[in-house]
Every structure is written in C-alpha cells, then in structure tokens.
Design a protein around this motif. Structure first.
Motif, PDB file in Angstrom:
ATOM      1  N   GLU A  53       0.862  -1.516  -0.105  1.00 19.28           N
ATOM      2  CA  GLU A  53       0.018   0.143   0.266  1.00 19.28           C
ATOM      3  C   GLU A  53       0.826   1.623  -0.399  1.00 19.28           C
ATOM      4  O   GLU A  53       0.222   2.503  -0.637  1.00 19.28           O
ATOM      5  N   THR A  71      -3.062  -7.129  -2.191  1.00 14.83           N
ATOM      6  CA  THR A  71      -4.849  -6.972  -2.577  1.00 14.83           C
ATOM      7  C   THR A  71      -5.165  -8.080  -2.121  1.00 14.83           C
ATOM      8  O   THR A  71      -6.309  -7.936  -2.660  1.00 14.83           O
ATOM      9  N   ASN A  73     -11.096  -5.565  -6.627  1.00 10.39           N
ATOM     10  CA  ASN A  73     -10.011  -4.790  -6.656  1.00 10.39           C
ATOM     11  C   ASN A  73      -9.927  -3.780  -7.453  1.00 10.39           C
ATOM     12  O   ASN A  73      -9.431  -3.401  -8.737  1.00 10.39           O
ATOM     13  N   GLU A 102      -8.455   0.203  -8.470  1.00  8.24           N
ATOM     14  CA  GLU A 102      -7.263   0.870  -7.147  1.00  8.24           C
ATOM     15  C   GLU A 102      -7.016   2.131  -8.466  1.00  8.24           C
ATOM     16  O   GLU A 102      -7.276   1.773  -9.524  1.00  8.24           O
ATOM     17  N   ASN A 156     -14.272  -2.974  -3.421  1.00  2.67           N
ATOM     18  CA  ASN A 156     -13.185  -3.153  -3.080  1.00  2.67           C
ATOM     19  C   ASN A 156     -14.308  -4.513  -2.107  1.00  2.67           C
ATOM     20  O   ASN A 156     -15.114  -3.735  -1.757  1.00  2.67           O
TER      21      ASN A 156
END
Ligand SMILES: Nc1ncnc2c1ncn2[C@@H]1O[C@H](COP(=O)(O)OP(=O)(O)OP(=O)(O)O)[C@@H](O)[C@H]1O
Ligand SMILES: Nc1ncnc2c1ncn2[C@@H]1O[C@H](COP(=O)(O)OP(=O)(O)OP(=O)(O)O)[C@@H](O)[C@H]1O
Ligand SMILES: [Mg+2]
Ligand SMILES: [Mg+2]
Lengths: 227, 354, 244, 227, 354
Positions: free
Chosen positions: B207, B250, B306, B308, E306
């Motif tokens: 992260e 993830t 996921n 992002e 998510n």
C-alpha cells in the motif's frame, strides 16, 4: 568523647596527623583522578576508535596504545615509584612528598582506567554510531557526542571503581613520603601496633569509599535512561 | 521532475565473511535513481534490501562496484568529503538506532549539532519536526519510554533534520498504524513535491508503494529481478515473485482461495463462468459490467473486486461469475479481450485444505 | 621555612622514628634550626632523596646498608654521627631456647635486604644454619648448611612479630619488637654486641660534600643528648641502646 | 647466552629462584583467580539480581552486599594481610607463606571483581531478560543462561582487567612470605640494588600480562557476536 | 470453539512514573479473550497496546485491575507458579529481544532448555520450527548477521517452541514482506485450528487482521474504544478512529480523494451521480450492477472497488458513477437501500490540495 578516648587511645592524641593525612589523601586522590582521568580517558578512547572495526581503525596506533597500557600495568607500584623518579623530578621538581607521589599514582592508575574506559565504550551500540556517521558526524563528534555520552552510565561506574582503587593505591604513597590515610594506617597504626590508629584511618577511608560509591551510583542511575 | 540521475549504483556486490562462512547479500546490482524519484524497493525478508541501501552512503562498503551520488564517486571520497556528502543523505534505520542517553528532542536535533544554526533556530526546527511526526508531547522523554511506533517516528524526524536531498528509508513505517503511516507518507510525498526530495523507500507494505512510489525495484536473493515504473509493475508484473507480492497485497490470492472453497455453492455450469478480469487505465472508464449485460445479456456478479487508482491510472482486478447463454458468454469474453482487458477463466479444483 | 637566615633542613627518617625525632625538632627550633621531617616507608627512598638533595640528611640506616648503597649506586654518602645500636633478636612463643628448635620448623625473618642478611647471620651465630659468608647480602638461598632443615621465610618486617603464632621463631627488628611490646621472656637469642655487629650501628648520614656542615653537626648533637637517651630507653625498653 | 650473562649478571645466577618465583606467582594467581572469581562472580550477580528493578529485587540483601564490597575495598591490602590473619590460620593452618597469601588475595580481589561483574552485567539488555522471563525461566536459569551468557564478552574483558590487577597484587604477598615474581623484583632486585633481577622479574610478569590480555582479547572477540 | 474465557483482564490501569512525570499508558481496560480466539488489537502508535498485552503474563504489573489467565489469578501467583503459567504463554516481542550470544537455533531452543525433552528431541523440534519460519539455513548464524525480518522470524519460532496455549504477538509480522507475512499468518491460523492456540495479535496491518482475526479491539489513548467480531467491526465501524483505520487500509479515502481531483472530468450532472455503495454479506450475491441496469437502465461505472470476503462473509465497498434518467437514478437508489446496501452520494467539492 569518652567512648572515643577509650577505644581510640592513640588516635585521639593524633588529631593533627589525621587531619593532615586526610588532606593528603584527598589531595593525591583528587589531582591523580583528574590527571589520570584525562590520560586514561584519552587512551581508552584511543583504543576504542583505533581497534579493528573502530571508527578510526589503525592497527599501529592500537597496538602501541595496547602495549603501553599492558607495560605500565605489569610494573609493581613500588618499583614504578623508583623507576620513574627521574620523570617525577622533571615534572614536580622532587621525587618525594605528596605532590611527587602523584606522578607514579597517575602512571599507575591511568592505564587501568584506560582499560576500564575501553571496556565501557565497547558496549556502545554499533548501530547508534552508524546513525551518527550517517548524518555526517566526524570522529571528534562521535567520540564526544556519542561514545562518551551513550557510555556515560558505564563510564561513571568504572570511574567509581577506579577511584576507589586509587584511594587504595595512595596507601603506597607512604613509600616516598607522600603521607595520607593509608600510610597512617600502615606505617603508624599497623607497623607500630597501634590498632586504633589503623582502624580510625580505615574508618575515614571507608567514609570516602562509601561517599564515592554512593554519589557514583546516584549519578549513574540519573544518566542511565535505558530502562 | 528532471531526468538527472542522483544515485547510480553499478554492479554492486556485498559479501559478508563470518567465521568461515560467506554470505553474498547483494549480487551484481545496478540501480539508477533520478532526482525527484520516490523509488520503492521491495523483496523477501533477507533479500538484501537493507544491505543495498547502506551502500549508498557507504555505511557498507561494497565488495565490488561503483557508487555515484550527486555526481560524486562515494567510494573514492576522503573522510571529510564523505561527511559532507552524508549530511545530504538522510537515513531512517530499520532498527531506529536512537541514542538512549538523549531526549527525543536531542535525538532529533543531533544532526543539527555543530551546524550553522543558532540554539534557538535549532530548537525551533526540532519543535517543527516533532510536530510533523506528532511527538511534541514526548520531546523531553527518553527513547526507552516510547512505544515502538513512537521510536520509529523519532528516527524519521531525525533523518529529516538536515534537510537532506536524498532520504533513505528502511522500513520507516513498519511499526506504524495505518493512519500514522498514511500521514508520514503524505509528508514524504509533500517534501518530494515541494522540495524535490528524492526518496529510496524500502518497504514491505505494498500500500505504501502504491501510495507514493513512482518506481519500484523488486529484489530477490541479492539481485534486482524486476524494476520499472509503478503502474507497469503493478499492472503487468513479470516475475512470479512480483505477482505474488501484488496478489498477496491486494489479497486476490486469498480471495480466490476462499471463492474456490465455496465453488460448489456457486453452481458453476455451462451458463456460469468464474472469471478474473484485470485491466489498466482507460478501459475502466467504460462501464464494463453494464456493457456486458447491454450487449450480451450476460449478468456479472462481483465476488471479489479491487479497483484502484495508481498514479492517476485506474487499475482493476475483479473476480466475477458471469451468467448467460454459453455462446453469449463466449462473445462477452471476446468483447473483454478486445477492450484490452485480460480475462482468465478460473477452474476451481477441489479446494485443498491449506 | 619561616626563618630567613637559616634554611630549613630536611631530615629523611622512617615513620617509626618520628617519636624520637619530634622532640629533637622542637629543641632545635629553639636554637634557631628549623628541620623538616620527611618520613619514608621504603628503605630505598631516603638515600636516593639524599643524593638528589630532596633531603639534606637522613637517619634510618646502619653503616652496612650505607656501604652497600654507595657501592651499588656509586654515591658518596657518609656518616656524620651514630644514633642507636639495635641488636636483632630471635623470638619465639613456642620454644624456650634455641636448642628446642626442631627439625623442619619455620623461622621468619624480615624481607628487606639488609635485615634479611643480618638475620641470616644471626641464625648462623646461633648455630642453626651456615651461610656463604662471602656474600654481602645473603638470602635464604645462600644457606650452605641447614641440618635442621629449617624453613626460613622472609616476610614484611612489620609481620615478623605477628608471625610468632605461626612460626617456631622469628627474627625481629628492634623497633618492631618494641612496638609490638614483645616480652623479653620470648627472646631466645640475641645478636652479640661485638665487632661483627659494629656495621649494624645506626647512623645519621649525609652527602660527602656536606660532611662538615655546621647545622648538620648541630642536629647530630641535638640527637646525641640525654633527652634522646631517655626516649630511647622509654620507647625501646632496653632493646635498642644509644650508640654514641 | 652471553648477552644474558652480560646484561643480567645477577639474574643468571638465580635460575632456581626465578623458576620458583614464577611458580609461586602462577600458583597464587591461579588459585586466587578461581576462588575470588567464584566469590566475586557470586557477589556481582547477587548485586545485579537484587538491585532495584532486578529479577530478585531485595533492598536488604543488596545493601548488605554493597556495603560488604565497599568495606573490603576500603582496607589497604597490607593491613588486610594482618587483619585477617586469624581467618587465614583457620583456613590454611598458617598465616604465612604462599598458600596463606591466597586468603588475603582473595578477599582483596573478590570485591573488586564483584564490582566489575556488576558493571558488566548491568549492560545486559533488559528486553532479553524479559524474553527469558516470558518463557518461564526462573532466576537461576536467567543468571546462567542469560546474564552470564549475554554478558560474557564483557565479563571476559573485566576478568582480564582483574587478573592483571591480581598479578600486581601478588607482589604484596611478599609481606607474609608468599614469594612470587613481584617479591623477587622488589625485595631481591630492588632492595638489593640488583636492577637486572628487577628487570628480569618484570619481564616475566610482562609476558604473563601480555599473554592474559591476548588470550582474553581473542576469547572476548570470539564470543562477542554483536557485530 | 468453546466459549470459555482464557484471558480475562478487568479494569486494568498501567501508569508509568518517570522523574516527576506520570504517563497513564492503559486506562481502565477490560478484555475477555475466549479459548480459540484470534483477537486482533489495533490502535494508534502509542495507544498502549504493547503495555496492555505485557500485563497478560505479568511482565508488566498493572497499577490497578485483575488478570485471569486459564482460570488463574496471574497477579496473585507465586514466582514459581507464575513461571509455570508463563510457559503456556508464548510472546513475540515488538523489538524481538533475541540473545546476541546465541545462534539462531539456540535462540529458538532456549525455551526448551531445562524442559523434559532430550537433546535430540530438542534439536529436532528446533529444526522443525526453523523450517516453519524458513530459516533452516541460518541455524548456526547469530542474530547480528540477520536481516530485520529474519530476526523477527526467529522471535516467532522461539515463541512457539513451548507449544503455548496462548500466543501474544506484538507486531510479529511488521518487518516481513507480504508473502512471508502471509505464510506466518497461515501458520498461526493452522495452529489455531488444529491445536486450539489462542492468539492475541497486536498489529497495524489491517490485512493481517482481516486475514486471521475473529475479533478485534481498537485502542486509543490507553482505552479500548470499540470491540467486536471481525465482520461487525469492518462492516459497521462505529468510532471515527476505527473507520479511519479501515478506510486507510482499504485505501478508500485515498481513492475518494483521487476521484474528487478528477471530478470535473467526470462531467457530473442530473444524469450522473457519484455514489459510494457499501454492503455486507448476502447482498453481494445479487448481481447488483446488472440488476440496476436491468431494472432502471442505470449504467454504473466502477471507479473504485473493494469487494472481499471476511470470515466467509463478503464485504463490498464501491465508488461508482451511475448514469441514467434522474428519476431512474432515484429509483435505483431506493432499490439499493431496500436491498440493505448503504448508499452515500459523494459531493466532490473543489479538490483541496493536500
Ligand atoms: N553482518 C552480516 N553478516 C552476515 N550476513 C549478513 C550480515 N548482514 C546481513 N547479512 C545477510 O545478508 C542478507 C541480506 O540482509 P539484509 O539485511 O540486507 O536483508 P533485507 O532485504 O533488508 O531483509 P529484511 O526485509 O528482513 O530487513 C541476509 O540473508 C542476512 O542474513
Ligand atoms: N517505560 C515507560 N515509561 C514511560 N512511558 C512509557 C513507558 N513505556 C511506554 N510508555 C508510554 O506509554 C504509551 C503506550 O505505549 P505502548 O508501547 O503500550 O504503545 P503501543 O500501543 O504499543 O504503540 P506502538 O504501536 O507504537 O508500539 C506511550 O505513550 C509510551 O510513550
Ligand atoms: Mg532490512
Ligand atoms: Mg507497541
């Protein structure tokens, strides 16, 4: 007072001698502590920084210092007194008396102190030294701001040890007319079988020893922030 | 961001000799960090990351190779020059290396000692740094009285005290909670943006890498096995190790495993397919799932997702069950591929008991 | 010193002699002679101090020691007056006479070189051992005959009286015997006052150059007085006797 | 040989004495080291574990040990010789001779060593002690498996220091007929103005000192795994 | 999993006194851990987590309160009893606390010394433990020769050596890369499942919490401000701090910020709405996005997503742009809410420059 007169029949008649001897012991101890402290500290630090892996690694200097220290520590003190008389004369003008005793006392205790300092500083965390190096600290800064600072609690404890040994050593100063409490205990009390004088002198030494240990312990605890 | 190389490691080897054993911690590593980079270094525990970065400011002399920092040949510098060079390279140590005998404020102020600042300026600066890491209250305390994370923050503040041009951060946020980590990363990003601070960031928190790095190098067993800009590494990892790291971070691996365990309940057959969709960038702008339904009547149920945004580029990773007529499913599949989306059909074997 | 006309004379002595010298110091002061007593504990120091003019005269040695010193150090130290004759004695708490000393018994002697040699001579004259007479300063190693197989152990002079509880006999210097207040009854052998013991007469010494120094002579004279005689008698209880 | 005969005219004639004195020094040093080592170690460990914050914190015991150590360290060695004669007689049957010298040597060096041990062990990381406590280690286990083990490099360095001081101290054993090289140097060489004997004796002491230091250094380095 | 309390802390206070200052590190904390729990403890750096867990095996005597472990009153135990009790409580220290003088194998084997095992059995066990943490090769090395993560793994192996019933883990994976972390967590989970090991896990890695904890306590300034089972905490965090941690961990905050920065380019108007959808459990089984299109013709584009599975319960968190007729959008909105999905309209204000 009666008690004292009863148990210290000889000592009570020697008030002046006791005062003088105490003064001599304090004088010799103090001056020696300062001089031997500086020299021993310098050599101890020298040993630490020049040792293999030290910040100023230098085999030659390290070996010289190491050998000098061992050499000085090999000479029995009584002989040291005699051997260095010429040096003593050069420095203080005479080889006898309380002041003259300081020279052999210094030479007798500085190497010992140097080893103590070396042992104390070898406990300083290598990582902290690296942290100082990483911000660009030079050898001088590392010695004064890291080694002597981080090692301080241990340095104090070692100094107490050395100082007490030094008081012991001043007892030998009598050999060259240095006087002092140890001399009083040995050459007046012990040699003349006046036990009360011995005991009285030892009691004063005891007070000094306890005071030094106490102050040292308190101080070491005060500067020790590791727990 | 200029393209000037500020750190250049060439063919670095570091070998340790310990009582007969030799360990080669770093093998033939070359790495160029450009001014303004926030360069992430990741890799297994023991891969040689710490050893490598210690070479940059010569805390560790490499066994072989050359090191150039700010145009200077670091390995050739005289002690005094090295010291000057080091003042421009801040370092946060993995083990903090705080001075136990100094208060927090003195630890942070240590690098400023002997510098040009007056006592007041120094105090002010220290106060500012302590404020940045949220330790103003602890200024007069000693390291032994701090919690793990507080110690780490002291180390961070100290590394920044000299206003370095380069910051080497060895797991600087590993002991920090997510919120504090985030604020520290924010801080580094700001220093990077505003003052052009170059950062080499060892971390195992993906992260953190995603949040602030623009480049990443992956180390394994002393070597850099993969490197590149953030988005490329995260969207198209080549080495299995890199993939592993990204997946573990993830949690796609764990998710897949969990989904497989429930696979029977999903009732997979001709009309249902379990697929993993991965896409980078613009492709996300198109409302994929709606599109699949609009065009082929295929209904997609997201089991794991996921999506992002890395460096302004969206990155998607979905595990969905697609439901529809078999031929439509195939068409949908084709559509995805044409749109530049990587599609993988997942075949749940009998769930292994891990 | 206080007096501007005459400088202070430094007198090197052993600490145990202070009680004899203090009254002398007092008397001399009245005569306008300032002396400073410098006390030593090590026999090697007072002569070295003399040669280096750190003391002007000293009073701790016997002639024999002075001669040995001069030989070894190529110095010219001379006697300017006798002080005491301090015969060595062999003491025992365990036996009543020399004849009672058994095979394998231990005898302690002082370990400072001159007293050590002198003690061995004493034991020889007591018929206990034979030593190589050619040596100036014999040690137990120079014993040539030891029929009783005696264990001769040199110890610190101050230890000799204390060793009486361990050893069959101890050769003890006068001053220590006096300080330890050993009863005469424990003497089992005494150094004969003969020619052989003459070198063991204690002296006041100075550098040859100062041999005729008036002040020093005054000091010698002050020592060799009735008052001192009384003191010697008082302190040594007949163990040491004035030698002037 | 010619060289030796020329520069050590007296010493060459005293081979036996040298052999014997060396033996005596080694004997006194060794036995004292073992006995004082054990006692000093025990007291030093006692001080560490009973000190405030120690694993067996006990104000009373700590104060008693602390005071005893200070007391013993206040007594000049020569006086110690005399003071403890009755004890010596009790233990070895006589108060004179080489073996008898060991008792005061032990009492003279054990407290010193105790302090050294205390200083050495006070550097052991508190966290490691806690780790041992957390797996259920009791005081005995912590002393032997943690303190003495983790502190070993420093203990070795302190032991070297003490051992060398001890050799110095054996020179004083001459006072009660203990013999040894120091006695040879002082009472034979120095008192009889036979400088070559003094120097020869000191050279042997020097060899001992260097050997001890060297072995200690190597050993300490071998067991020091902190860097 | 029985419901027997294995650790019971009641009204624990811990106050430190340092030269005049007093710091209350733990304030009035009560905590019950049941046998077989993997209890996560999270909180800001300096919140008092380490101090609290040190109370469990009395490494830290609390200033007030009672401690019961395995039915024993820990604070009342005699030294010997305490030692026996401690052999059943493994502890991994935040600072590792390895013995520098012992090899890795000896460090791991330390707790077995003086136990009942023969030398061979001990060696075998150590070898097995080293294998578990992947350090077989380093068995003969000393701690100073290890990397940060390797040291940490030694500490883990040591804590497990005694086959404890309870494991207190203070940031045991903070220095480990994602892959190694994952394998350690796997290991703990397995020990938990197979041997009923109870774990108190201090960590700041929310992924770790999600991966293995069944319960979580959140500490702030010495107090436990929120606690509960994993899914509840993650799906319905009550305290802002808890929300912060979860959001930072899932990076939803960062994502929102990034999306806001690009808000203008999204062309939001009557026909477009930026919404955040959060749902727990079964609701994900319905293919929400397809459903919204089917029913209302609303097209949803996932900007951030998510979706994960915690303790077999799916948890979703999506930021989408919904596109459709205004009234349809409202209907879709209502539909979501009826389905138990929490919907929040996001109002991008002018992006603040952080
Ligand atoms: N002083 C040393 N002596 C011997 N080996 C060493 C030494 N320092 C490091 N190593 C070894 O070198 C390798 C690399 O260590 P390094 O500390 O660089 O790893 P790292 O990538 O930083 O790991 P981590 O993420 O666990 O901190 C490790 O296998 C380690 O055991
Ligand atoms: N020995 C001590 N003396 C004084 N204060 C202390 C001491 N130990 C801890 N503290 C303080 O108590 C508080 C809690 O510390 P603790 O180590 O429990 O925090 P933590 O939650 O474990 O933090 P982290 O996540 O950073 O490890 C901190 O503010 C710390 O400064
Ligand atoms: Mg590392
Ligand atoms: Mg903590």
């Amino acid at each position: 007072m009666n008690f004292i007169a009863k148990y210290f029949p000889n000592a009570v008649t020697m008030k002046d001698e006791f005062v003088q001897a105490t003064g001599e012991t304090l004088y010799m101890t103090f001056i020696t502590a300062v001089v031997a402290g500086i020299i021993g500290m310098a050599i101890g630090v020298g040993l630490i920084v020049t040792q293999p892996g030290g910040i100023l690694e230098n085999r030659v200097v390290y070996n010289i210092l190491d050998k000098i220290v061992n050499l000085c520590r090999s000479i029995p003190f009584v002989i040291l007194l005699a051997v260095i008389a010429p040096l003593t004369r050069l420095i203080v003008g005479t080889a006898i008396g309380t002041t003259a005793a300081i020279v052999p006392l210094v030479i007798g205790s500085a190497p010992f102190y140097a080893r103590q300092i070396q042992n104390a500083l070898s406990e300083v965390d290598r990582g902290v030294i690296e942290a100082a190096e990483s911000v660009g600290s030079g050898p001088i800064a590392i010695i004064f701001r890291v080694y002597l600072r981080e090692g301080l609690p241990d340095i104090i404890r070692s100094s107490v040890l050395t100082l007490i040994s030094l008081i012991d050593l001043t007892a030998m100063a009598g050999a060259i007319g240095g006087g002092g409490l140890g001399n009083l205990a040995i050459n007046v009390g012990y040699s003349r079988f006046e036990n009360d004088v011995t005991i009285a002198a030892m009691l004063i030494i005891l007070v000094l020893v306890f005071a030094i240990q106490l102050i040292g312990d308190l101080w070491a605890r005060k500067v020790d922030h590791t727990a | 961001m200029t393209n000037e190389a500020i750190i250049q490691l060439k063919d670095i080897d570091v070998t340790f000799h310990n009582k007969g054993q030799t360990v080669t911690a770093v093998k033939n590593v070359s790495l160029t960090v450009e001014r303004g980079d926030i360069y992430g270094v990741v890799g297994y525990s023991g891969a040689g990351k710490s050893t490598l970065v210690r070479v940059i400011n010569r805390l560790q002399r490499p066994t072989a190779g050359t090191v150039e920092v700010n145009g200077q040949d670091i390995l050739g510098l005289k002690p005094k020059e090295l010291r000057v060079a080091r003042t421009k390279i801040g370092m946060i140590f993995q083990h903090f290396n705080l001075m136990a005998s100094r208060t927090i404020a003195d630890n942070v102020g240590y690098p400023l000692k002997g510098g040009d600042l007056s006592h007041e300026e120094r105090q002010e600066k220290v106060a500012h740094l302590l404020d940045l890491v949220g330790l103003t209250e602890k200024a007069a305390d000693y390291p032994a009285q701090l919690s793990g994370g507080q110690k780490q923050r002291v180390a961070i503040a100290r590394a920044l005290a000299n206003d370095p041009e380069i910051l080497i951060s060895d797991e600087a946020t590993s002991a920090l909670d997510p919120k504090t980590t985030s604020s520290i990363l924010e801080l580094l990003k700001r220093l990077n943006r505003e003052l052009g601070l170059t950062v080499v960031l060892i971390t195992h928190e993906m992260e953190a890498v995603k949040e602030i790095c623009n480049k990443v190098a992956v180390m394994d067993a002393g070597e850099i096995i993969e490197r590149g800009d953030l988005v490329t590494i995260f969207s198209r990892p080549e080495k299995p190790l890199t993939q592993d790291f990204i997946n573990t971070a993830t949690q796609v691996d764990q998710a897949r495993e969990k989904i497989f365990k429930q696979a029977r309940t999903l009732g997979l057959d001709d009309h249902h397919r379990l697929v993993q969709l991965q896409y980078v960038g613009a492709s996300t702008d198109a409302p994929l799932i709606t599109e699949l339904y609009k065009r082929y009547g295929v209904v997609s149920n997201i089991l794991y997702g996921n999506v992002e945004i890395l460096q302004d580029t969206p990155l998607g990773n979905l595990i969905v069950v697609m439901t529809g007529e078999p031929d439509k499913l195939s068409a949908a599949w084709q559509y995805c591929q044409d749109a530049g989306i990587s599609v993988t059909q997942l075949q749940p074997t009998d769930p292994e008991v891990a | 010193g206080k007096s501007s006309s005459s400088k202070t004379v430094k007198v090197g002595i052993m600490g145990s002699d202070e009680k004899i010298w203090k009254p002398i110091q007092k008397r001399l002061k009245k005569q306008g002679v300032n002396i400073k007593l410098v006390t030593f504990t090590d026999y090697n120091q007072p002569n070295a101090a003399l040669t280096n003019h750190e003391v002007d005269i000293n009073s701790f040695q016997h002639t024999y020691f002075m001669q040995q010193w001069n030989k070894a150090h190529k110095t010219n130290i001379v006697s300017i007056g006798k002080t005491m004759r301090a015969p060595l004695r062999l003491y025992s708490k365990k036996v009543k006479s020399v004849a009672d000393i058994k095979k394998g018994d231990q005898i302690t002697i002082p370990n400072d070189s001159t007293n050590e040699g002198r003690a061995l001579h004493l034991l020889q004259s007591a018929g206990l051992i034979k030593i190589n007479n050619k040596l100036a300063l014999p040690t137990p190693k120079n014993i040539t005959q030891n029929k009783l197989n005696l264990k001769i152990t040199p110890v610190d002079a101050a230890q000799t009286p204390r060793s009486l509880s361990d050893a069959a006999g101890a050769v003890i210097n006068n001053e220590f015997a006096a300080e330890a207040k050993l009863p005469n009854s424990e003497t089992i052998y005494k150094e004969k006052l003969n020619k052989a013991s003459i070198p063991y007469i204690n002296i006041i010494a100075t550098n040859k150059a100062d041999k005729n120094n008036k002040t020093y002579k005054k000091i010698v004279k002050a020592y060799q007085s009735e008052q001192t005689k009384k003191l010697i008698k008082k302190y040594y209880n007949g163990l040491s006797v004035p030698a002037w």
